[in-house]
Design an enzyme around this catalytic site. Sequence first.
Site, PDB file in Angstrom:
ATOM      1  N   ARG A 257      -1.135   8.145 -14.263  1.00  0.00           N
ATOM      2  CA  ARG A 257      -1.388   8.891 -13.030  1.00  0.00           C
ATOM      3  C   ARG A 257      -2.275  10.102 -13.310  1.00  0.00           C
ATOM      4  O   ARG A 257      -2.131  11.144 -12.682  1.00  0.00           O
ATOM      5  CB  ARG A 257      -0.087   9.338 -12.369  1.00  0.00           C
ATOM      6  CG  ARG A 257       0.787   8.195 -11.923  1.00  0.00           C
ATOM      7  CD  ARG A 257       1.935   8.542 -11.019  1.00  0.00           C
ATOM      8  NE  ARG A 257       2.200   9.948 -10.769  1.00  0.00           N
ATOM      9  CZ  ARG A 257       2.768  10.398  -9.657  1.00  0.00           C
ATOM     10  NH1 ARG A 257       3.095   9.574  -8.699  1.00  0.00           N
ATOM     11  NH2 ARG A 257       3.026  11.675  -9.502  1.00  0.00           N
TER      12      ARG A 257
ATOM     13  N   ASP B 280       7.868  17.216   0.048  1.00  0.00           N
ATOM     14  CA  ASP B 280       7.646  16.526  -1.219  1.00  0.00           C
ATOM     15  C   ASP B 280       6.263  16.867  -1.787  1.00  0.00           C
ATOM     16  O   ASP B 280       5.655  17.890  -1.442  1.00  0.00           O
ATOM     17  CB  ASP B 280       7.837  15.014  -1.017  1.00  0.00           C
ATOM     18  CG  ASP B 280       8.349  14.318  -2.274  1.00  0.00           C
ATOM     19  OD1 ASP B 280       7.541  14.061  -3.183  1.00  0.00           O
ATOM     20  OD2 ASP B 280       9.557  14.025  -2.338  1.00  0.00           O
ATOM     21  N   ASP B 281       5.757  16.026  -2.635  1.00  0.00           N
ATOM     22  CA  ASP B 281       4.528  16.240  -3.389  1.00  0.00           C
ATOM     23  C   ASP B 281       3.343  16.561  -2.473  1.00  0.00           C
ATOM     24  O   ASP B 281       3.219  16.020  -1.380  1.00  0.00           O
ATOM     25  CB  ASP B 281       4.232  14.963  -4.189  1.00  0.00           C
ATOM     26  CG  ASP B 281       3.225  15.172  -5.295  1.00  0.00           C
ATOM     27  OD1 ASP B 281       2.669  16.276  -5.410  1.00  0.00           O
ATOM     28  OD2 ASP B 281       2.990  14.208  -6.050  1.00  0.00           O
TER      29      ASP B 281
ATOM     30  N   ASP C  81      13.210   4.994  -6.740  1.00  0.00           N
ATOM     31  CA  ASP C  81      12.093   5.045  -5.789  1.00  0.00           C
ATOM     32  C   ASP C  81      12.119   3.855  -4.834  1.00  0.00           C
ATOM     33  O   ASP C  81      11.416   3.854  -3.823  1.00  0.00           O
ATOM     34  CB  ASP C  81      10.756   5.047  -6.534  1.00  0.00           C
ATOM     35  CG  ASP C  81      10.354   6.440  -6.994  1.00  0.00           C
ATOM     36  OD1 ASP C  81      11.006   7.416  -6.577  1.00  0.00           O
ATOM     37  OD2 ASP C  81       9.382   6.557  -7.767  1.00  0.00           O
TER      38      ASP C  81
ATOM     39  N   LYS D  61      13.800  19.205  -5.547  1.00  0.00           N
ATOM     40  CA  LYS D  61      13.710  17.877  -6.153  1.00  0.00           C
ATOM     41  C   LYS D  61      12.826  18.011  -7.391  1.00  0.00           C
ATOM     42  O   LYS D  61      11.640  18.300  -7.292  1.00  0.00           O
ATOM     43  CB  LYS D  61      13.123  16.869  -5.173  1.00  0.00           C
ATOM     44  CG  LYS D  61      13.005  15.453  -5.731  1.00  0.00           C
ATOM     45  CD  LYS D  61      12.403  14.513  -4.694  1.00  0.00           C
ATOM     46  CE  LYS D  61      12.219  13.104  -5.253  1.00  0.00           C
ATOM     47  NZ  LYS D  61      11.574  12.205  -4.256  1.00  0.00           N
ATOM     48  N   TRP D  62      13.413  17.775  -8.563  1.00  0.00           N
ATOM     49  CA  TRP D  62      12.736  17.966  -9.855  1.00  0.00           C
ATOM     50  C   TRP D  62      12.339  16.585 -10.379  1.00  0.00           C
ATOM     51  O   TRP D  62      13.169  15.809 -10.801  1.00  0.00           O
ATOM     52  CB  TRP D  62      13.690  18.666 -10.819  1.00  0.00           C
ATOM     53  CG  TRP D  62      13.160  18.959 -12.192  1.00  0.00           C
ATOM     54  CD1 TRP D  62      12.694  18.077 -13.120  1.00  0.00           C
ATOM     55  CD2 TRP D  62      13.077  20.252 -12.808  1.00  0.00           C
ATOM     56  NE1 TRP D  62      12.328  18.721 -14.260  1.00  0.00           N
ATOM     57  CE2 TRP D  62      12.553  20.061 -14.112  1.00  0.00           C
ATOM     58  CE3 TRP D  62      13.405  21.542 -12.398  1.00  0.00           C
ATOM     59  CZ2 TRP D  62      12.351  21.114 -14.992  1.00  0.00           C
ATOM     60  CZ3 TRP D  62      13.208  22.594 -13.276  1.00  0.00           C
ATOM     61  CH2 TRP D  62      12.689  22.382 -14.561  1.00  0.00           C
ATOM     62  N   ASP D  63      11.044  16.302 -10.375  1.00  0.00           N
ATOM     63  CA  ASP D  63      10.556  14.973 -10.717  1.00  0.00           C
ATOM     64  C   ASP D  63       9.942  14.945 -12.112  1.00  0.00           C
ATOM     65  O   ASP D  63       9.618  15.986 -12.696  1.00  0.00           O
ATOM     66  CB  ASP D  63       9.522  14.526  -9.675  1.00  0.00           C
ATOM     67  CG  ASP D  63       9.541  13.022  -9.436  1.00  0.00           C
ATOM     68  OD1 ASP D  63      10.077  12.288 -10.292  1.00  0.00           O
ATOM     69  OD2 ASP D  63       9.014  12.586  -8.406  1.00  0.00           O
ATOM     70  N   MET D  64       9.764  13.738 -12.649  1.00  0.00           N
ATOM     71  CA  MET D  64       9.140  13.527 -13.962  1.00  0.00           C
ATOM     72  C   MET D  64       8.594  12.104 -13.964  1.00  0.00           C
ATOM     73  O   MET D  64       9.334  11.145 -14.056  1.00  0.00           O
ATOM     74  CB  MET D  64      10.178  13.722 -15.077  1.00  0.00           C
ATOM     75  CG  MET D  64       9.617  13.597 -16.473  1.00  0.00           C
ATOM     76  SD  MET D  64      10.212  12.123 -17.291  1.00  0.00           S
ATOM     77  CE  MET D  64       9.918  12.565 -19.000  1.00  0.00           C
ATOM     78  N   ASN D  65       7.271  11.976 -13.819  1.00  0.00           N
ATOM     79  CA  ASN D  65       6.683  10.695 -13.439  1.00  0.00           C
ATOM     80  C   ASN D  65       5.874   9.981 -14.514  1.00  0.00           C
ATOM     81  O   ASN D  65       4.995   9.177 -14.191  1.00  0.00           O
ATOM     82  CB  ASN D  65       5.811  10.876 -12.190  1.00  0.00           C
ATOM     83  CG  ASN D  65       6.648  10.874 -10.928  1.00  0.00           C
ATOM     84  OD1 ASN D  65       7.541  10.046 -10.772  1.00  0.00           O
ATOM     85  ND2 ASN D  65       6.398  11.819 -10.048  1.00  0.00           N
TER      86      ASN D  65
END
Length: 731
Positions: free
Chosen positions: A445, A368-369, A550, A478-482
């Site tokens: 963030r 992950d990140d 989440d 895993k394509w995220d958008m936070n």
Amino acid sequence: MGIHYNSENKTFHLRAKDTSYVMGVLRDGYLAHYYWGRGVSDYRHSNAIQYVDRGFSGNPYDHRHDRTFSLDTLPQEYPQYGNTDFRKPAYQVQLGNGSTITDLRYVDHKISKGKTPLEGLPSTYVEKEDEAETLEILMEDSLIGLKVFLTYTVFEQFNVITRSVRFVNEGAHSIKLLSALSTSVDFRDAEFDFLHLHGAHVKERHIARQPLRHGIQSVESTRGASSHQHNPFMALLRKDATEDHGEVYGFNFVYSGNFLAQAEVDQFRNTRVTMGINPFDFSWKLENGESFQTPEVVMVYSSEGLGGMSRTFHELYRTRLVRGTYRDKERPILVNNWEATYFDFNAEKIMDIAKVGQDLGIELFVLDDGWFGKRDDDTTSLGDWFVDRNKLPEGLDHLAESVNNIGMQFGLWFEPEMISVDSDLYRDHPDWCLHVPNRSRSESRRQLVLDFSREDVCEEITKRVCNILASAPISYVKWDMNRHMTEIGSALLPADRQRETAHRYMLGLYKVMDAITSSFPNILFESCSGGGGRFDPGILYYMPQTWTSDNTDAISRLKIQYGTSLVYPIISMGAHVSAVPNHQVHRITSLKMRGDVAISGNLGYELDLTQMTDEEKEIVKEQVSNYKEIRGLIQFGDFYRLESPFEGNITSWLFTNKDKSEVIVFYFRVLDEAAAPSTFLRLKGIDPAKQYALAGDGEVFGGDELMYAGLHIPVEIKGDFQSLVWHLKAV
């Protein structure tokens, strides 16, 4: 099935599987809505429109001598504002002189086999022409040269009608679309309940149902994403509609940005439903010869309650929205290191977790990140998609190959749409984010949103992500958008097109997703937006599964997964077992309970496997083994909801295969009760004529007995947060 046009009375009869949708042309080209519901063999106007002189409902100029004809009382297919209809319109156009009045009339139509893709937009599809028929109706405002094409597709195997609209400016002057919704349906009564899915980050898609009232009820997003707060879905339910019985009309928008879904009850208790791109902060300029295509709305009719609606959405989306290698392929069991390590990891720690995962039978490790740039926390490096050699000194390819060498696949996290203020990319290109001149740039963030309305931004991000994916044996992304959008503006658009930015962003995003997923067809892509903040059919078109939330707490997930199942197939839901106390709500639940909830989706683990006891590892090993045995049934079976977490202390659901020869039943109890009564769980969706053997003890029960008498819940089950699973097979 099909579309029939009666040229004598100018009536269109659209017939899907068991559904009829009827409309017609009347009086100088107005397009009226007649009926939508359970299929009828031949529509002969038994519910004919009645024309009545209504006070303060004016009459169009061509009918000024007939006080019974008003657009204000006419059920219409694609209504406009300004010439006697005072309800909310489906679209609105501004002319060069500042006026916003238009007058669309029917011109022509064509009926064709199959379904044509929408250019640049996700949509449902067919694999063979005879699966569907499509009607395209041409409406025109001849004064200004505006042509509007209304597109309807009916599916042979589904109670589904899809709708979209295309605007073409063939006039001498530019025009501006102020609103361009994708569907409008005028019901001739208001005896409905309004149902939608609301929520928040870590509390997505909770069900709300309330009576329809006079005025407007709506859900919407102005966040630049479909959002955690409201899903782009709504349904109208007849008052007596339940999970299993009664009429339900479901609407789902195949789009991932700002949307509006609303129901308006007028003075005569008619109901107008509209859905499409949110008109708030939207406009689109059309020069001569230019066109604008709206996204698609999927409309589902069910005479079998919410359950029938859901199973229609599930099957349609699983087989005719999702595409690619993984559409019909079982999804792997994964372990993700996020809640195990957050940003604090190195290659040795990652391999330690992966080795334990492999021993337990887990198939995929996801990093992950934190693997790129100088990403030691969430304040830096988004956009700098280059491997952090301090954490991974031998590179990403070496780590991925090491994971592969122990018998696991390797996956990777990205957040391609974002840019950190503290990043080389931002220092090199400060204008590449969404922003407006002379205004501060709001952060979340410590990150901003890249301007995907720009071709140069899309090309660079596509190149950077593709370079990483080509550099190592990666089988999952895993394509995220936070964060959501603020200061929505683009440095490259002129002033009169700035309100196009949000939609142009979505078109750019879809283009980037299409380019990357097409270039790597054997990678399984899972979308994410702070969990379930962009769980919509638009993204599912490019990425076949979504991180549901989440919030990994098993009890919270009962409502989240139950609500999500109203529209979206189980195979699209990522569901993980995490550590306790849970990191979001600090609740402690058993490993069994957490596993049983996660097994009701695409199973994964998100915790430090190296910290587990031997006893816990054995439980996980058994969960993984059991899931592999029933995975096909969970991911491709029919889903039935039995007990709702929104109505009580119990949640229950089951899965059956197509021939109803195998059944998995899940039962969850949140809180224990003193002096609890004996209870029974009545099953659904099974064959009453079959005999079913219960795995484990071999007891045999008739399907009819399980459906009508029920399956008893053992009274000896004690304590809070309990779960039971029954596996039955026909004998």
